[in-house]
Motif scaffolding. Structure first.
Motif, PDB file in Angstrom:
ATOM      1  N   LEU A 226      -8.366 -20.498  -5.215  1.00  0.00           N
ATOM      2  CA  LEU A 226      -7.838 -19.842  -3.792  1.00  0.00           C
ATOM      3  C   LEU A 226      -8.439 -19.686  -2.429  1.00  0.00           C
ATOM      4  CD1 LEU A 226      -5.117 -16.462  -5.302  1.00  0.00           C
ATOM      5  CD2 LEU A 226      -4.617 -19.263  -4.392  1.00  0.00           C
ATOM      6  N   ARG A 227      -9.897 -19.434  -2.913  1.00  0.00           N
ATOM      7  CA  ARG A 227     -11.201 -19.413  -2.180  1.00  0.00           C
ATOM      8  C   ARG A 227     -11.105 -20.922  -1.887  1.00  0.00           C
ATOM      9  NH1 ARG A 227     -14.114 -17.309  -4.529  1.00  0.00           N
ATOM     10  NH2 ARG A 227     -15.689 -18.341  -5.452  1.00  0.00           N
TER      11      ARG A 227
ATOM     12  N   THR B  67      -8.830 -22.290   0.662  1.00  0.00           N
ATOM     13  CA  THR B  67      -8.504 -21.597   2.396  1.00  0.00           C
ATOM     14  C   THR B  67      -9.549 -22.195   2.549  1.00  0.00           C
ATOM     15  OG1 THR B  67      -7.982 -19.108   1.386  1.00  0.00           O
ATOM     16  CG2 THR B  67      -9.481 -19.230   3.018  1.00  0.00           C
ATOM     17  N   GLU B  68     -10.921 -22.609   2.519  1.00  0.00           N
ATOM     18  CA  GLU B  68     -12.296 -23.361   3.125  1.00  0.00           C
ATOM     19  C   GLU B  68     -11.183 -24.094   3.370  1.00  0.00           C
ATOM     20  OE1 GLU B  68     -14.977 -22.741  -0.373  1.00  0.00           O
ATOM     21  OE2 GLU B  68     -15.393 -21.067   0.064  1.00  0.00           O
TER      22      GLU B  68
ATOM     23  N   LEU C 274      -8.181 -25.208   4.098  1.00  0.00           N
ATOM     24  CA  LEU C 274      -7.006 -24.642   5.735  1.00  0.00           C
ATOM     25  C   LEU C 274      -8.183 -24.950   6.659  1.00  0.00           C
ATOM     26  CD1 LEU C 274      -4.489 -22.962   3.335  1.00  0.00           C
ATOM     27  CD2 LEU C 274      -4.551 -25.219   4.352  1.00  0.00           C
TER      28      LEU C 274
ATOM     29  N   CYS D  67      -4.107 -26.412  -5.123  1.00  0.00           N
ATOM     30  CA  CYS D  67      -2.841 -25.111  -5.392  1.00  0.00           C
ATOM     31  C   CYS D  67      -2.199 -25.830  -6.230  1.00  0.00           C
ATOM     32  CB  CYS D  67      -1.324 -25.909  -4.060  1.00  0.00           C
ATOM     33  SG  CYS D  67      -3.184 -24.479  -2.349  1.00  0.00           S
TER      34      CYS D  67
ATOM     35  N   ASP E 204      -0.813 -21.896   4.411  1.00  0.00           N
ATOM     36  CA  ASP E 204      -1.518 -20.550   3.717  1.00  0.00           C
ATOM     37  C   ASP E 204      -0.249 -19.809   3.103  1.00  0.00           C
ATOM     38  OD1 ASP E 204      -3.136 -20.630   5.771  1.00  0.00           O
ATOM     39  OD2 ASP E 204      -1.799 -20.929   7.598  1.00  0.00           O
TER      40      ASP E 204
ATOM     41  N   VAL F 284      -1.557 -19.650  -0.652  1.00  0.00           N
ATOM     42  CA  VAL F 284      -2.406 -18.910  -0.439  1.00  0.00           C
ATOM     43  C   VAL F 284      -1.750 -17.193  -0.273  1.00  0.00           C
ATOM     44  CG1 VAL F 284      -4.837 -18.101   0.084  1.00  0.00           C
ATOM     45  CG2 VAL F 284      -3.993 -20.423  -0.193  1.00  0.00           C
ATOM     46  N   THR F 285      -1.489 -16.791   0.621  1.00  0.00           N
ATOM     47  CA  THR F 285      -0.699 -15.322   0.377  1.00  0.00           C
ATOM     48  C   THR F 285       0.127 -14.777  -0.598  1.00  0.00           C
ATOM     49  OG1 THR F 285      -1.112 -16.027   2.751  1.00  0.00           O
ATOM     50  CG2 THR F 285      -0.098 -13.931   2.380  1.00  0.00           C
TER      51      THR F 285
ATOM     52  N   THR G 188      -2.570 -14.906  -3.929  1.00  0.00           N
ATOM     53  CA  THR G 188      -3.852 -13.707  -3.006  1.00  0.00           C
ATOM     54  C   THR G 188      -2.749 -12.112  -3.925  1.00  0.00           C
ATOM     55  OG1 THR G 188      -4.999 -14.910  -2.506  1.00  0.00           O
ATOM     56  CG2 THR G 188      -5.436 -12.897  -1.684  1.00  0.00           C
TER      57      THR G 188
END
Length: 263
Positions: A136-137, A140-141, A143, A178, A251, A254-255, A258
């Motif tokens: 997930l990190r 996020t990077e 994104l 993902c 987003d 990922v949310t 997480t």
């Protein structure tokens, strides 16, 4: 879509051999005799070199092939291939037999562990939090970079091959992250086996990990990733720019995942 003709799969085998593959399997629903195949045919290949450029190999294959590189595949995917895959070709039988036997054993051991853990708290005992956080990190990077490109004037981005190429690459790596997250959660929980990467997103929604709207959007995004990998040169750059303005469901994915770890 019906299963691909044997001669077309022979062409896939020829391409994989040309890129150094030593054996390969058809897996997923396409490996079931007499079954109607999905839009994509799942093929898994072993090269004997973890440094193989899987994206380059995938780009050389037909668009209906979804390639899994076994050299770097997570156990839940490699084990599924070893247990249920149908051999497409092998040029090194002893190596294939050794890989398949070892991977089957590891996968069955893991399955037993998951079944035991299912009787306890799955968040503590099944899903690997460190691995999911790492995946997930990475998404996020990716994104964060995609948002930077989304802020660029559209005409400037489309006129800049370097930034446009990097944008396409970021979409591929973000969506692959993902997909890896989805397959890990689904396999760790012992839920049904997804037929395709897009189906892994639907499986998450079936168990309320993500909402249906996000699952549908992510399934389409996975299809976009396949297009980027298999038909890179033919992708409409305008479509890439459109996707930059529609990052919301990535987003939300990922949310949601997480939050799953933090519960």
């Amino acid at each position: 879509m019906q299963a691909q003709p044997a001669q077309e799969l022979e062409g896939v085998a020829t391409t994989l051999r040309a890129h150094g593959a030593r054996f390969a399997f058809v897996h997923g629903s396409a490996a079931v005799p007499g079954a109607t195949a999905p839009g994509d045919i799942d093929v898994a290949a072993w090269f004997g070199d973890a440094r193989v450029d899987g994206l380059a190999v995938a780009a050389a294959l037909p668009g209906w092939v979804d390639l899994l590189t076994l050299d770097r595949a997570p156990l839940e995917l490699g084990g599924r291939v070893a247990l249920t895959g149908r051999l497409l070709f092998e040029d090194d039988p002893p190596v294939r037999v050794r890989w398949q036997a070892q991977t089957r054993k590891l996968a069955l051991d893991e399955r037993h562990r998951v079944e035991r853990a299912a009787r306890t708290s799955w968040r503590d005992a099944v899903v690997d939090p460190e691995r999911l956080h790492r995946l997930l990190r990475g998404v996020t990077e990716d994104l964060a970079w995609l948002r930077r490109y989304a802020a660029v004037v559209r005409a400037e981005l489309l006129a800049d091959p370097a930034r446009l190429g990097h944008t396409k690459y970021l979409f591929v790596t973000a969506l692959e992250g993902c997909v890896d997250v989805g397959h890990h959660v689904v396999a760790s929980e012992g839920w049904r086996v997804p037929d395709t990467n897009a189906d892994a997103m639907r499986a998450l929604a079936e168990h309320d990990v993500i909402v249906d709207e996000v699952a549908r959007s992510m399934a389409k995004a996975v299809g976009f990733r396949n297009l980027l990998v298999h038909n890179y040169a033919e992708v409409d750059d305008e479509r890439v720019a459109d996707y930059l303005n529609d990052l919301g469901d990535l987003d939300r994915f990922v949310t949601a995942l997480t939050a799953l770890l933090e519960d």
